[in-house]
Design a protein around this motif. Structure first.
Motif, PDB file in Angstrom:
ATOM      1  N   LYS A  68       0.883  -1.265   0.041  1.00 45.99           N
ATOM      2  CA  LYS A  68       0.018  -0.080  -0.109  1.00 45.99           C
ATOM      3  C   LYS A  68       0.681   1.384   0.151  1.00 45.99           C
ATOM      4  O   LYS A  68       0.282   2.185  -0.213  1.00 45.99           O
TER       5      LYS A  68
ATOM      6  N   LEU B 289       0.595   3.922  -2.810  1.00 43.75           N
ATOM      7  CA  LEU B 289      -0.346   4.947  -2.697  1.00 43.75           C
ATOM      8  C   LEU B 289       0.007   6.344  -2.203  1.00 43.75           C
ATOM      9  O   LEU B 289      -0.937   7.423  -2.494  1.00 43.75           O
TER      10      LEU B 289
ATOM     11  N   ILE C 270      -5.537  -4.728  -3.099  1.00 46.32           N
ATOM     12  CA  ILE C 270      -6.022  -3.989  -1.954  1.00 46.32           C
ATOM     13  C   ILE C 270      -7.263  -3.109  -2.437  1.00 46.32           C
ATOM     14  O   ILE C 270      -7.577  -3.031  -3.688  1.00 46.32           O
TER      15      ILE C 270
ATOM     16  N   LYS D   9      -8.025   3.489  -3.311  1.00 43.95           N
ATOM     17  CA  LYS D   9      -7.801   4.653  -2.477  1.00 43.95           C
ATOM     18  C   LYS D   9      -8.738   5.574  -2.848  1.00 43.95           C
ATOM     19  O   LYS D   9      -9.386   5.861  -3.741  1.00 43.95           O
TER      20      LYS D   9
END
Length: 333
Positions: free
Chosen positions: A227, A230, A287, A290
């Motif tokens: 992650k 991001l 995942i 965002k």
């Protein structure tokens, strides 16, 4: 008319790098011989193995340039070449401006000085960066022109404890400006162009370099569920093969002389990448999207660069879908 006929030798500095290895690959594929520079010979072993197999022995060679800042650092490397693509840069991503900016500028000026001593050189391409024009600024409508420079990065790099990415941007800004200043002041007997690529995605040629290949490591890390990628803002992308082809076109095409060629294919967001990865890998979990990511709203003068691709290769920008597929292909083997 081509500035440099096929069969000529082209110098590619920092040839073991992610983008530079693709530049060498595209020149070899187009029928040129390539001489690369590396800081130590061992860094080129994988390149010899790859290029000798693909193009035959004797088409590719490597020479050592341990320190591009030294006076005359490239004098020997340029002997007998017809064109130069200067990709070597300081890629430490240190936030110490004095360790990054001066050597990047000096290396760029050194290549021009060495080129001026070799009468056979017809063309030089300097590999700049999108960060020489601007840093990513999501949700801001910014019109970029050929005269847009990242003065904000230069200013911020001079402050105490600057961001490392800002320092990198300042180094590319100052180096490219120095190249154009020298070009105007010395009026060299060879043409000069600059390529300004944004985030490069696409296949990684060096075995085992999936997570150390500049921006191409971002889709790899996203694929693996990291992650932290991001945290980088949305911006524009370009397929690394298009970046390499732009170098070929810029070096051999007289119309590129004096041009800043913007290697910006299209804007992307991390949610765009995740949607494509999910579609290409339906059996894999990724995942979550965002939230509140924003978009890059810049207007970029990328038409001349795409026109060169169409003129010399018969196609425009490679799609984000194709670029991501090939960027992550090694993870599915």
């Amino acid at each position: 008319m081509s500035t440099i006929p096929k069969g000529s030798t082209v110098l590619v500095t920092g040839v073991n790098g992610f983008i530079a290895s693709h530049v060498a690959d595209q020149f070899l594929a187009a029928g040129y011989n390539v001489r690369g520079t590396v800081r130590s010979k061992s860094k080129a072993d994988w390149l010899y193995e790859r290029f000798d197999k693909l193009y035959g022995k004797g088409k590719f060679e490597c020479v050592e340039v341990p320190d591009m800042v030294q006076e005359g650092a490239f004098d020997e490397a340029v002997k007998g070449v017809s064109g130069i693509c200067h990709l070597a840069s300081v890629m430490t991503f240190s936030n110490k401006a004095d360790e990054v900016i001066p050597p990047t500028v000096k290396g760029a000026l050194n290549i021009l000085t060495s080129a001026s001593k070799e009468p056979g050189i017809k063309s030089v391409v300097y590999t700049s960066s999108s960060t020489a024009a601007l840093l990513p600024q999501p949700n801001k409508e910014i019109k970029v022109t050929a005269d847009t420079w990242d003065d904000a990065a230069v200013e911020q790099a001079d402050r105490p404890d600057p961001d490392a990415f800002v320092v990198y941007g300042a180094s590319k800004t100052e180096a490219e400006r120095a190249v154009w200043k020298a070009f105007k002041e010395t009026n060299p007997p060879f043409q000069v162009a600059a390529v300004l690529p944004n985030a490069n995605f696409g296949p990684i040629l060096q075995p085992g370099a999936e997570e150390s290949s500049s921006t191409a490591s971002w889709p790899v890390r996203l694929f693996k569920g990291d992650k932290s990628v991001l945290d980088s803002p949305p911006q524009w992308f370009i397929d690394v093969r298009d970046t390499a082809k732009l170098h070929v076109a810029a070096l051999i095409d007289p119309s590129a002389n004096g041009k800043r060629l913007f290697g910006f294919a299209a804007p992307y967001s991390w949610n765009d990448l995740l949607a494509i990865l999910r579609k290409q890998n339906p059996d894999r979990q990724f995942i979550d999207d965002k939230e509140g990511e924003g978009k890059d709203l810049c207007q970029i003068p990328n038409g001349e660069a795409e026109a060169l691709l169409r003129k010399h290769y018969g196609h425009g920008w490679t799609s984000l879908e194709e670029s991501l597929r090939d960027n992550t292909a090694m993870l599915k083997a």
